[in-house]
Motif scaffolding. Structure first.
Motif, mmCIF file in Angstrom:
data_model
loop_
_atom_site.group_PDB
_atom_site.id
_atom_site.type_symbol
_atom_site.label_atom_id
_atom_site.label_comp_id
_atom_site.label_asym_id
_atom_site.label_seq_id
_atom_site.Cartn_x
_atom_site.Cartn_y
_atom_site.Cartn_z
ATOM 1 N N SER A 176 1.487 6.099 2.569
ATOM 2 C CA SER A 176 0.587 5.293 2.214
ATOM 3 C C SER A 176 -0.194 5.845 0.955
ATOM 4 O O SER A 176 -0.667 6.752 0.785
ATOM 5 C CB SER A 176 -0.451 5.228 3.417
ATOM 6 O OG SER A 176 -1.750 4.870 2.789
ATOM 7 N N LYS A 177 -0.538 4.990 -0.033
ATOM 8 C CA LYS A 177 -1.490 5.390 -1.242
ATOM 9 C C LYS A 177 -2.576 5.972 -0.730
ATOM 10 O O LYS A 177 -3.371 7.006 -1.381
ATOM 11 C CB LYS A 177 -1.549 4.254 -2.286
ATOM 12 C CG LYS A 177 -0.040 3.868 -2.764
ATOM 13 C CD LYS A 177 -0.260 2.572 -3.546
ATOM 14 C CE LYS A 177 1.001 2.023 -4.240
ATOM 15 N NZ LYS A 177 0.902 0.611 -4.790
ATOM 16 N N GLN A 178 -3.116 5.158 0.014
ATOM 17 C CA GLN A 178 -4.549 5.613 0.654
ATOM 18 C C GLN A 178 -4.697 6.982 1.275
ATOM 19 O O GLN A 178 -5.516 7.793 0.944
ATOM 20 C CB GLN A 178 -5.131 4.422 1.474
ATOM 21 C CG GLN A 178 -6.700 4.538 1.886
ATOM 22 C CD GLN A 178 -7.457 3.782 2.876
ATOM 23 O OE1 GLN A 178 -6.523 2.786 3.252
ATOM 24 N NE2 GLN A 178 -8.391 3.775 3.291
ATOM 25 N N LEU A 209 -2.324 9.276 0.748
ATOM 26 C CA LEU A 209 -2.199 10.458 -0.210
ATOM 27 C C LEU A 209 -3.544 10.950 -0.898
ATOM 28 O O LEU A 209 -3.557 12.092 -1.569
ATOM 29 C CB LEU A 209 -1.112 9.739 -1.570
ATOM 30 C CG LEU A 209 0.231 9.698 -1.040
ATOM 31 C CD1 LEU A 209 1.151 9.101 -2.024
ATOM 32 C CD2 LEU A 209 0.931 10.958 -0.894
ATOM 33 N N GLN A 210 -4.388 9.957 -1.029
ATOM 34 C CA GLN A 210 -5.622 10.178 -1.734
ATOM 35 C C GLN A 210 -6.489 10.702 -1.001
ATOM 36 O O GLN A 210 -7.328 11.571 -1.420
ATOM 37 C CB GLN A 210 -6.126 8.907 -2.625
ATOM 38 C CG GLN A 210 -5.209 8.397 -3.850
ATOM 39 C CD GLN A 210 -5.636 7.117 -4.501
ATOM 40 O OE1 GLN A 210 -6.064 6.313 -3.520
ATOM 41 N NE2 GLN A 210 -5.639 7.115 -5.627
ATOM 42 N N GLY A 216 3.744 10.211 -7.518
ATOM 43 C CA GLY A 216 3.140 9.459 -8.167
ATOM 44 C C GLY A 216 1.591 9.062 -7.950
ATOM 45 O O GLY A 216 0.798 9.157 -8.665
ATOM 46 N N TRP A 217 1.360 8.716 -6.749
ATOM 47 C CA TRP A 217 -0.299 8.713 -6.314
ATOM 48 C C TRP A 217 -0.696 9.844 -5.852
ATOM 49 O O TRP A 217 -2.074 9.917 -5.292
ATOM 50 C CB TRP A 217 -0.074 7.439 -5.072
ATOM 51 C CG TRP A 217 0.007 6.123 -5.972
ATOM 52 C CD1 TRP A 217 1.184 5.640 -6.197
ATOM 53 C CD2 TRP A 217 -1.020 5.157 -6.131
ATOM 54 N NE1 TRP A 217 1.050 4.325 -6.654
ATOM 55 C CE2 TRP A 217 -0.312 3.860 -6.762
ATOM 56 C CE3 TRP A 217 -2.397 5.377 -6.091
ATOM 57 C CZ2 TRP A 217 -1.199 2.826 -7.222
ATOM 58 C CZ3 TRP A 217 -3.062 3.830 -6.436
ATOM 59 C CH2 TRP A 217 -2.505 3.019 -7.009
ATOM 60 N N GLY A 218 -0.040 10.686 -5.628
ATOM 61 C CA GLY A 218 -0.380 12.018 -5.065
ATOM 62 C C GLY A 218 0.724 13.151 -4.677
ATOM 63 O O GLY A 218 1.762 12.709 -4.517
ATOM 64 N N ASP A 272 0.798 -1.228 0.225
ATOM 65 C CA ASP A 272 0.103 0.142 0.000
ATOM 66 C C ASP A 272 0.820 1.140 -0.094
ATOM 67 O O ASP A 272 0.183 2.205 -0.028
ATOM 68 C CB ASP A 272 -0.988 0.110 1.053
ATOM 69 C CG ASP A 272 -1.892 1.312 1.194
ATOM 70 O OD1 ASP A 272 -2.292 1.602 0.221
ATOM 71 O OD2 ASP A 272 -1.935 1.933 2.472
ATOM 72 N N CYS A 273 2.086 1.122 0.058
ATOM 73 C CA CYS A 273 3.014 2.142 0.327
ATOM 74 C C CYS A 273 3.980 2.577 -0.977
ATOM 75 O O CYS A 273 4.017 1.820 -1.948
ATOM 76 C CB CYS A 273 4.133 2.026 1.283
ATOM 77 S SG CYS A 273 3.317 2.109 2.968
ATOM 78 N N VAL A 274 4.232 3.805 -1.222
ATOM 79 C CA VAL A 274 4.888 4.388 -2.207
ATOM 80 C C VAL A 274 6.142 5.282 -1.792
ATOM 81 O O VAL A 274 5.851 5.990 -0.668
ATOM 82 C CB VAL A 274 4.257 5.316 -3.220
ATOM 83 C CG1 VAL A 274 3.502 6.308 -2.697
ATOM 84 C CG2 VAL A 274 5.008 5.657 -4.590
ATOM 85 N N GLU A 300 5.710 15.469 -5.873
ATOM 86 C CA GLU A 300 4.714 14.346 -6.381
ATOM 87 C C GLU A 300 5.441 12.907 -6.124
ATOM 88 O O GLU A 300 6.659 12.857 -6.210
ATOM 89 C CB GLU A 300 4.727 14.576 -7.920
ATOM 90 C CG GLU A 300 3.918 13.351 -8.811
ATOM 91 C CD GLU A 300 2.480 13.424 -8.316
ATOM 92 O OE1 GLU A 300 2.062 12.726 -7.803
ATOM 93 O OE2 GLU A 300 1.965 14.876 -8.354
#
Length: 597
Positions: free
Chosen positions: A168-170, A172-173, A89-91, A66-68, A87
């Motif tokens: 966490s991608k979540q 970031l969004q 990538g996911w946010g 789930d991480c970037v 940036e």
């Protein structure tokens, strides 16, 4: 209004909850409270939930999938005190360098989505450029209002002179984080009654670990909502205005009583009595009754289609009736002018009636008021100044004309009245809770009334304003009510918090925003930098040698910068501003933070 139950003592507490006959049997209270259902009441219906229920939130320890992670810059790319959006990538992430350390946070203010990179970094926090909310750069926590949520904080590491951020991608969004909150695990005695904005008080209690019963009561039929939007966007539906969804209140064991009118408070027995006879006992009480809008007292006041804007239903009805018709707005303050601006594209005509020479005169001064008035006139708004309404004339019971004291007759199908408000504290007159001659509730720095255990906040209070030498003031701003609710909740838990917020407000008209910070009552001079005609300016309001307030349009983040200086305890001198206006061709604001000449 609001209150709460104190932590249960190691003795048995007997609580009497007296219900009218028709309500008996509806209220289910359990002595143990462990895993027992709790009642959520909204719009008169009881709903049950268990304390184990929770809202879906990002897991605090996300899985590697789930991480970037990415290198976002070189360590020398940022100077101390600088911020940059990077940036992943996911946010995007807000990267901050302060005292040699890098911090990575959510990049948008959770309140209305302002880009925080354009805000003000000072004293370990970043202040939003639009509405002044403050976030701690080390934790992401919300430290000053408006808004309810905090920022996500992301991991930062330095390798080979490069700055890496892991997130966490979540998260970031989502761009917002609700602070960890306790659940209700004990339905022991306690009561919290709160109007719309003081949801903050209830949330603070849970964030600080309070796990006993909390009840919010409101005269509204809706869950707490974003009231400042009512006059700025009149056709917004109630569900779009909600500050928190129903599930939030259920998950954290905050009971809400809607359409609940309190008729008296018995401070001797610690009971709140409702209009229908329902009684609740409290251990701590937070009063936030707000204010009631003033109405016209002229001839014909009973005709139909004359409104004050108090609820979403009021606002929605005004828009519906105003389409293609003639509208008269009485009062050229914030509410009246926001309504007038919103209706220009929908109504056939919009007229404003005001006693003063210019709109906002007492608040913003003659020159700024006149510049804003010109903006309205350019958008087809007609002004009738230095007069007031003498009669409302109807036809078949519905409004047709507004007659002014100047003898002018204005065609009107709809009239919106925005001539101020009075504190809604009549129910407290015999309670022993102190009221001043105007009906306001005086409180101290801890938001406590004259009665121990009873606190008050919001539009109905006067409180000592710390940076104006503790002058007792009433400031009916949304942001102030948030801050007062939190301070009151902290003191209900004996944390000895004090009110220190710098007032901050905003308005939006014709797509242009005006921001204001400070407390300008009694200003004796206004110093303006910029172009009033172009509506790109900053106005400094001074009293004697000191700046006491600031307003701006298209000059961000000057108001947030001034608010941050005032919050730090430093006075801004009139001479500093005069030198800035005299010599500054570039609009450089570094002198405010002591970094410039």
């Amino acid at each position: 209004m609001g209150g709460c139950f104190s932590k249960p003592k190691p003795v048995e507490l007997k609580i009497e909850v007296v219900l009218p006959e028709k309500e008996r049997g509806k209220e289910e209270l359990s002595a143990s409270g462990k895993g027992s259902p709790r009642a959520y009441q909204g719009n008169g219906t009881a709903r049950h939930f268990h304390t184990e229920e929770r809202l879906s939130t990002p897991h605090p320890y996300p899985s590697p999938q789930d991480c970037v992670e990415a290198a976002v810059c070189h360590v020398k790319d940022l100077e101390n005190g600088q911020m940059r959006e990077v940036e992943l990538g996911w946010g995007k992430v807000l990267l901050v360098k302060d005292n040699g350390e890098f911090h990575a946070l959510g990049h948008k203010c959770p309140h209305y989505g302002a880009p925080l990179v354009k805000g003000v970094l000072s004293r370990g926090r970043v202040r939003c450029p639009w509405h002044g909310a403050c976030f701690n750069i080390s934790t992401g926590d919300l430290e000053d209002f408006p808004g309810l949520d905090s920022l996500h904080k992301f991991q930062v590491k330095i390798e080979k002179e490069k700055v890496y951020v892991r997130a966490s991608k979540q998260a970031l969004q989502l761009q917002r984080r609700t602070k960890v909150m306790a659940k209700c695990i004990s339905p022991s005695a306690g009561y919290s009654s709160s109007t719309n904005v003081l949801i903050v008080g209830a949330e603070t209690l849970r964030q600080e670990g309070f796990s006993d019963r909390i009840v919010l009561c409101t005269l509204d039929r809706h869950l707490p909502y974003d009231r400042p939007k009512l006059s700025k966007s009149l056709d917004t539906q109630p569900e779009q205005l909600a500050l928190r969804p129903k599930e939030f209140f259920r998950a954290y064991g905050i009971e809400v009583l809607t359409e609940a009118q309190v008729v008296t408070v018995d401070v001797r027995t610690k009971k709140v009595v409702f209009k229908d006879g329902f009684k609740l006992e409290y251990s701590k009480l937070l009063l936030a009754p707000g204010s009631s809008p003033k109405t016209l007292s002229c001839k014909g006041k009973e005709v139909e289609n004359v409104f004050t804007i108090r609820t979403p239903e009021d606002a929605n009805r005004v828009v519906r009736l105003a389409r293609g018709r003639n509208v008269v707005v009485v009062g050229a303050g914030f509410l009246g002018m926001e309504v007038a601006a919103y209706l220009t594209e929908k109504a056939h005509s919009v007229s404003v009636v005001e006693l003063e020479e210019t709109p906002f005169r007492r608040f913003l001064g003659e020159r700024v008021g006149r510049a804003l008035m010109k903006m309205f006139e350019n958008n087809r708004v007609k002004f009738y100044m230095q007069t007031e309404v003498s009669e409302l004339r109807g036809q078949e019971g519905k409004l047709k004309e507004v007659v002014l004291k100047s003898s002018k007759v204005v065609r009107a199908d709809v009239c919106v009245v925005g001539i101020g408000a009075v504190p809604a504290t009549g129910f407290l007159r015999q309670s022993g809770i102190g009221l001043d001659s105007r009906g306001f509730i005086p409180v101290n720095k801890m938001m406590q009334t004259n009665v121990p255990g009873v606190f008050a906040a919001g539009d109905a209070v006067t409180f000592p304003l710390a940076w104006r030498n503790n002058r007792k003031v009433n400031i009916p701003h949304w942001q102030m009510a948030h801050a007062q609710g939190r301070v009151a909740a902290q003191n209900m838990l004996a944390q000895e918090a004090e009110m220190s917020t710098v007032p901050y407000l905003w308005t939006a008209m014709f797509g242009k925003s005006l921001r204001y910070a400070g407390y300008g009552e009694g200003f004796d001079d206004v110093i303006i930098q910029g172009d009033l005609e172009e509506l790109k300016f900053v106005a400094f309001y001074t009293k004697g040698d000191e700046v006491i307030a600031v307003a701006s349009m298209n000059y961000d983040p000057i108001v947030s910068k001034v608010a941050e200086v005032l919050a730090s305890g430093r006075a801004i001198r009139k001479r500093e501003v005069e030198l800035f206006v005299l010599h500054s061709k570039t609009g450089d604001m570094s002198w405010l933070t002591g970094k410039g000449s």
